[in-house]
Scaffold this motif. Structure first.
Motif, mmCIF file in Angstrom:
data_model
loop_
_atom_site.group_PDB
_atom_site.id
_atom_site.type_symbol
_atom_site.label_atom_id
_atom_site.label_comp_id
_atom_site.label_asym_id
_atom_site.label_seq_id
_atom_site.Cartn_x
_atom_site.Cartn_y
_atom_site.Cartn_z
ATOM 1 N N PHE A 61 0.820 -1.230 0.000
ATOM 2 C CA PHE A 61 0.000 0.000 0.000
ATOM 3 C C PHE A 61 0.844 1.266 0.000
ATOM 4 O O PHE A 61 0.323 2.364 0.123
ATOM 5 C CB PHE A 61 -0.890 -0.015 1.255
ATOM 6 N N CYS A 62 2.168 1.125 -0.089
ATOM 7 C CA CYS A 62 3.053 2.283 0.097
ATOM 8 C C CYS A 62 3.733 2.681 -1.208
ATOM 9 O O CYS A 62 4.292 1.840 -1.913
ATOM 10 C CB CYS A 62 4.109 1.943 1.147
ATOM 11 N N GLU A 121 13.358 2.202 5.475
ATOM 12 C CA GLU A 121 13.141 1.476 6.722
ATOM 13 C C GLU A 121 14.322 1.793 7.644
ATOM 14 O O GLU A 121 15.442 1.291 7.433
ATOM 15 C CB GLU A 121 13.042 -0.030 6.412
ATOM 16 N N THR A 135 9.137 1.662 12.460
ATOM 17 C CA THR A 135 9.631 0.502 11.702
ATOM 18 C C THR A 135 8.466 -0.356 11.231
ATOM 19 O O THR A 135 7.425 -0.431 11.894
ATOM 20 C CB THR A 135 10.582 -0.367 12.549
ATOM 21 N N SER A 188 4.641 -0.199 12.374
ATOM 22 C CA SER A 188 3.559 -0.188 11.388
ATOM 23 C C SER A 188 2.963 -1.587 11.360
ATOM 24 O O SER A 188 3.483 -2.478 10.698
ATOM 25 C CB SER A 188 4.113 0.186 10.015
ATOM 26 N N GLU A 229 1.027 1.777 14.394
ATOM 27 C CA GLU A 229 0.363 2.506 13.317
ATOM 28 C C GLU A 229 -0.489 1.494 12.563
ATOM 29 O O GLU A 229 -0.056 0.365 12.299
ATOM 30 C CB GLU A 229 1.409 3.128 12.386
ATOM 31 N N ILE A 251 -4.398 5.449 11.291
ATOM 32 C CA ILE A 251 -4.066 6.487 10.319
ATOM 33 C C ILE A 251 -4.905 6.374 9.057
ATOM 34 O O ILE A 251 -5.295 5.285 8.645
ATOM 35 C CB ILE A 251 -2.552 6.576 10.006
ATOM 36 N N GLU A 252 -5.169 7.521 8.504
ATOM 37 C CA GLU A 252 -5.994 7.592 7.307
ATOM 38 C C GLU A 252 -5.208 7.015 6.131
ATOM 39 O O GLU A 252 -4.005 7.237 6.017
ATOM 40 C CB GLU A 252 -6.290 9.075 7.055
ATOM 41 N N TYR A 253 -5.890 6.293 5.264
ATOM 42 C CA TYR A 253 -5.215 5.748 4.085
ATOM 43 C C TYR A 253 -5.083 6.831 3.016
ATOM 44 O O TYR A 253 -6.045 7.529 2.715
ATOM 45 C CB TYR A 253 -6.005 4.556 3.531
ATOM 46 N N ASN A 254 -3.922 6.947 2.467
ATOM 47 C CA ASN A 254 -3.694 7.878 1.365
ATOM 48 C C ASN A 254 -3.565 7.069 0.090
ATOM 49 O O ASN A 254 -2.572 6.367 -0.090
ATOM 50 C CB ASN A 254 -2.413 8.681 1.622
ATOM 51 N N ILE A 313 -2.887 5.288 -3.292
ATOM 52 C CA ILE A 313 -1.701 5.329 -4.147
ATOM 53 C C ILE A 313 -1.964 4.624 -5.471
ATOM 54 O O ILE A 313 -1.064 4.033 -6.064
ATOM 55 C CB ILE A 313 -0.472 4.690 -3.470
ATOM 56 N N GLY A 345 3.139 7.417 3.265
ATOM 57 C CA GLY A 345 3.076 6.443 2.183
ATOM 58 C C GLY A 345 3.019 7.054 0.799
ATOM 59 O O GLY A 345 2.930 6.364 -0.203
HETATM 60 N N1 SAH Z 1 9.467 1.821 6.973
HETATM 61 C C1 SAH Z 1 9.025 2.469 8.181
HETATM 62 C C2 SAH Z 1 9.023 3.966 8.044
HETATM 63 C C3 SAH Z 1 8.007 4.525 7.065
HETATM 64 S S1 SAH Z 1 6.768 5.231 8.007
HETATM 65 C C4 SAH Z 1 7.679 1.934 8.586
HETATM 66 O O1 SAH Z 1 7.084 1.206 7.805
HETATM 67 O O2 SAH Z 1 7.228 2.195 9.697
HETATM 68 C C5 SAH Z 1 5.477 5.448 6.934
HETATM 69 C C6 SAH Z 1 4.166 5.094 7.610
HETATM 70 O O3 SAH Z 1 3.121 5.304 6.665
HETATM 71 C C7 SAH Z 1 4.117 3.636 7.998
HETATM 72 O O4 SAH Z 1 3.355 3.474 9.156
HETATM 73 C C8 SAH Z 1 3.393 3.038 6.805
HETATM 74 O O5 SAH Z 1 2.809 1.796 7.117
HETATM 75 C C9 SAH Z 1 2.383 4.110 6.509
HETATM 76 N N2 SAH Z 1 1.882 4.079 5.126
HETATM 77 C C10 SAH Z 1 2.490 3.585 4.044
HETATM 78 N N3 SAH Z 1 1.717 3.758 2.962
HETATM 79 C C11 SAH Z 1 0.608 4.409 3.370
HETATM 80 C C12 SAH Z 1 -0.543 4.900 2.714
HETATM 81 N N4 SAH Z 1 -0.691 4.771 1.402
HETATM 82 N N5 SAH Z 1 -1.477 5.529 3.470
HETATM 83 C C13 SAH Z 1 -1.317 5.699 4.783
HETATM 84 N N6 SAH Z 1 -0.246 5.257 5.458
HETATM 85 C C14 SAH Z 1 0.705 4.616 4.771
#
Ligand code: SAH
Length: 346
Positions: free
Chosen positions: A119-120, A165, A197, A219, A261, A292-295, A297, A339
């Motif tokens: 999802f990132c 990461e 992380t 996460s 998260e 957290i809200e999904y953004n 992609i 993300g």
């Molecule tokens: N690699 C580390 C640091 C990145 S943090 C980690 O995964 O924690 C980025 C945060 O945003 C993480 O919690 C990740 O899971 C979250 N994230 C990634 N893609 C996202 C998306 N499309 N919408 C919302 N959160 C997202």
């Protein structure tokens, strides 16, 4: 690229020895160190308490590699995204997030990412390299200066939630945090720093052994093994069981509460069994949950769950006495939200 050495790769001790070797007092090393870190100068000529001849000598042997903010984008909610150019022309992004009386810097630890969270956006860029400690430190200094310039107040918090990461670049991240917290750097309290992380159990245990004093965020996104593996495939290797053990160990050693998260997606983790698994996971070690809200992609598999589903999470967690916050995204209009960092502007 120059074959001179990056002077900021030297420790203070190494700088002191360098001066001794060229027949000068070791304390010149301290002076130069202060210019490089506390004052963040970009050139040897700015080091006004060092003689011209000595500056020329430094110039002959060293360079001061420095990041350059290539492009600065401002969101309608005040968030600022920096595209940061590194000395080898690679780009990373970092974000300044202003909220009420706080300013948070969200910094990157790697160029791209080696993990494969489905999802990132960053996961779509392959990992190019780790950032050096100075490249991480410089992102923080740049945002601190922007905070002073645009909001008239200093930086208050740092989150390692940008690209990459952090625990896969363990040594450099810890060295950067040392500089950020040292009185010879920015003198920030480690309690204002959070490393996020995706969950690398061995490295979480190492953090605990190293007795770090910053906060840890994980996460999680699912506490069910096969669901987590489907959205974060590396979970097949770094399993939830190992993650759980490492977090229990972390708490035992540090007594510091963990933040999870968590994004709730429709049809993926929006059912009662997902909530039950999360609650169970939260009981292994003291934790709070950030929903957290999904953004989006641009991937049809992922859609933010309904507000009803999110409320069900909040209610169930609160009933169990687990702290839960629902976090709205910031900087979405400039692709600066969680993300979304993927060097789109370059
Ligand atoms: N690699 C580390 C640091 C990145 S943090 C980690 O995964 O924690 C980025 C945060 O945003 C993480 O919690 C990740 O899971 C979250 N994230 C990634 N893609 C996202 C998306 N499309 N919408 C919302 N959160 C997202």
């Amino acid at each position: 690229m120059s074959d001179k050495k990056d002077i900021r790769a030297l420790t203070k001790e190494q700088l002191r020895s360098f001066f001794e070797e060229i027949g000068q007092p070791a304390f010149r090393g301290n002076q130069v160190y202060e210019w490089l870190w506390q004052k963040s100068v970009h050139s040897f000529d700015a080091m006004t308490n060092i003689s011209k001849a000595t500056r020329a000598k430094l110039q002959e042997q060293f360079v001061i590699n420095h990041i350059k903010v290539d492009q600065l984008q401002r969101s309608s909610d005040g968030t600022i995204k920096n595209a940061v150019r590194l000395h080898d022309d690679l780009i990373v992004e970092s974000v300044l997030i202003p909220v009420k009386d706080r300013t948070t810097a969200c910094v990157s630890s790697q160029v791209g990412c080696s993990l494969d969270c489905q999802f990132c956006a960053t996961a779509r860029l392959k990992r190019m390299r780790n950032l050096n400690p100075d490249e991480i430190y410089d992102q923080v200094v740049a945002i601190h200066n922007e905070s002073l310039l645009y909001f008239n107040r200093p930086l208050t918090n740092i989150v390692f939630m940008g690209m990459g990461e952090p625990l896969m670049n363990y040594n450099n991240v810890l060295k950067a945090i040392d500089k950020i917290t040292s009185p010879e750097g920015l003198g920030m309290s480690p309690k204002r720093i959070t490393v996020s992380t995706s969950g690398v159990p061995k490295m979480i245990k190492k953090l605990a052994d190293d007795k770090v004093r910053f906060n840890l965020a994980v996460s999680l996104h699912s506490a069910i093994e096969e669901v987590r593996t489907s959205i974060m495939p590396f979970n097949a290797t770094f399993s939830l069981t190992d993650l759980r053990d490492s977090l229990i160990y972390w708490y035992k050693q540090t007594k510091s509460r963990i933040t999870y998260e968590y994004v709730v997606w429709e049809g993926i983790n929006d059912k009662p069994r997902d909530i039950e698994a999360l609650i169970k996971f939260c009981k292994f070690a003291p934790a709070k949950v950030n929903l957290i809200e999904y953004n989006p992609i641009d991937d049809e598999r992922f859609r933010q769950a309904s507000s009803r589903a999110i409320e069900a999470y909040v209610k169930a967690l609160e009933e169990e006495g687990i702290t839960v916050t629902v976090r709205r995204s910031r900087g979405k209009d400039i692709d600066a939200a969680c993300g979304q960092l993927a060097n789109k502007t370059t």
